[in-house]
Design an enzyme around this catalytic site. Sequence first.
Site, PDB file in Angstrom:
ATOM      1  N   SER A 191      43.210  72.434 -69.920  1.00 34.91           N
ATOM      2  CA  SER A 191      42.504  71.271 -70.436  1.00 34.91           C
ATOM      3  C   SER A 191      43.446  70.118 -70.780  1.00 34.91           C
ATOM      4  O   SER A 191      43.125  68.952 -70.549  1.00 34.91           O
ATOM      5  CB  SER A 191      41.685  71.654 -71.667  1.00 34.91           C
ATOM      6  OG  SER A 191      40.775  72.681 -71.368  1.00 34.91           O
ATOM      7  N   HIS A 238      44.275  68.847 -76.112  1.00 36.24           N
ATOM      8  CA  HIS A 238      43.563  67.767 -75.427  1.00 36.24           C
ATOM      9  C   HIS A 238      44.188  66.407 -75.739  1.00 36.24           C
ATOM     10  O   HIS A 238      44.481  65.620 -74.828  1.00 36.24           O
ATOM     11  CB  HIS A 238      42.097  67.761 -75.860  1.00 36.24           C
ATOM     12  CG  HIS A 238      41.301  68.869 -75.264  1.00 36.24           C
ATOM     13  ND1 HIS A 238      39.918  68.895 -75.263  1.00 36.24           N
ATOM     14  CD2 HIS A 238      41.681  70.012 -74.635  1.00 36.24           C
ATOM     15  CE1 HIS A 238      39.492  69.982 -74.657  1.00 36.24           C
ATOM     16  NE2 HIS A 238      40.544  70.688 -74.282  1.00 36.24           N
TER      17      HIS A 238
END
Length: 287
Positions: A191, A238
Site C-alpha cells: 500500500s 500510506h
Amino acid sequence: MSSTDYRSNPENYCYRHPDRQSFVLCQRCLRTICPECQTQMPVGVICPECLAEQQRGAKATNVTRMPRGRRRSGTSDRPLVTYTLVALTSVMFLVGLIPGVGPFVEWLLAFNSVFVFPGANFQPWRLVTVTLVHAGIWHVALNMLALWALGRSLEPLLGRMRFLALYLLSALGGSVLVALLAPGTWVVGASGAVWGLLGAMFVIGRHLGANVTAIAVILGLNLVITFLPGSNISWQAHIGGGLVGLLVGFVFARTRAIRQQRAQLWLLVGIAVALLALLVIPAFVYA
C-alpha cells in the site's frame, strides 16, 4: 490522466505520434518520444531520426556493433516492470497459502522496526520486501489492481527504471515512517508503494497541465478510509509512501532535460540516503 488541457502543451506528446503522451526525451534532440519511438542506447534513448543520422555518420560504428540483445528499433510500450511486480507479489501470496509456509514467508519478509536496529536481527531488506507480503486475498487483490492500473499509465510515461525507483523509494518511505511513529508494529503490503505512485501521478499530472481532480479525489477517499476506526490500516505506511511519491514526482517533473539526468540520479540517491538516515532516530530512541 487524459485531459484536453494537455493540448496546450505539445511538448508533452511524442513528436512522431501527437496523440501519445510521454515523459521521455531523446538524448540527442531533446524531443519527446513515446515508447514505440525509443531506441535504447547505453545511456538513455534516442528517436528514430537521430538513430538514422547517427548510423549514417562516421561515428555510427558503435551503434551498429552493439550486441543484438541490446539493439532495438523501439522499446515496447508494455509496462513490463508493472507486470513483473504484480506477478512476483501474486506468486509470493500464493506461496504463502501453502500449509506451513505462510507464517515463514510473513516472518521472512514482513516489516517491523526491530529489523532496522544493527544486531543479530538486522535485516534491512524488509524495508522494501514488505511489499511482497499481504494479509489476505482482498488485500493483495486491491493492491495489485491499483498497481496494475497506475503502472500502465506511469511506467510508459516515466520509463522502466524511473518507475521502479519511484515504487521502491515509496515503499521505503512507508516503512521508515512506520519505524518512526509506530515502532514495534508489524506491517505487510504494498500500500505504501501504491500511495507513492498516486502521489507522483498527481504531481506529474499537475506539471503537465492535466486535470488531476480525479486523482485528488482518489487520494482523499483513500485517506478517509485509512483513518476509519477499526480499519486495521497502517496510516504511517500510506502517508510515508505518499509523501515520498510526491517528492519523487516533483524531482522527475523538474529534471526532464537530458542535461539534468545526472542531477536527477543524485537527487534520487539523496532521497534514499535521507530516508535511511532517519532510521537512526528509532535505532537510538527505541532500541
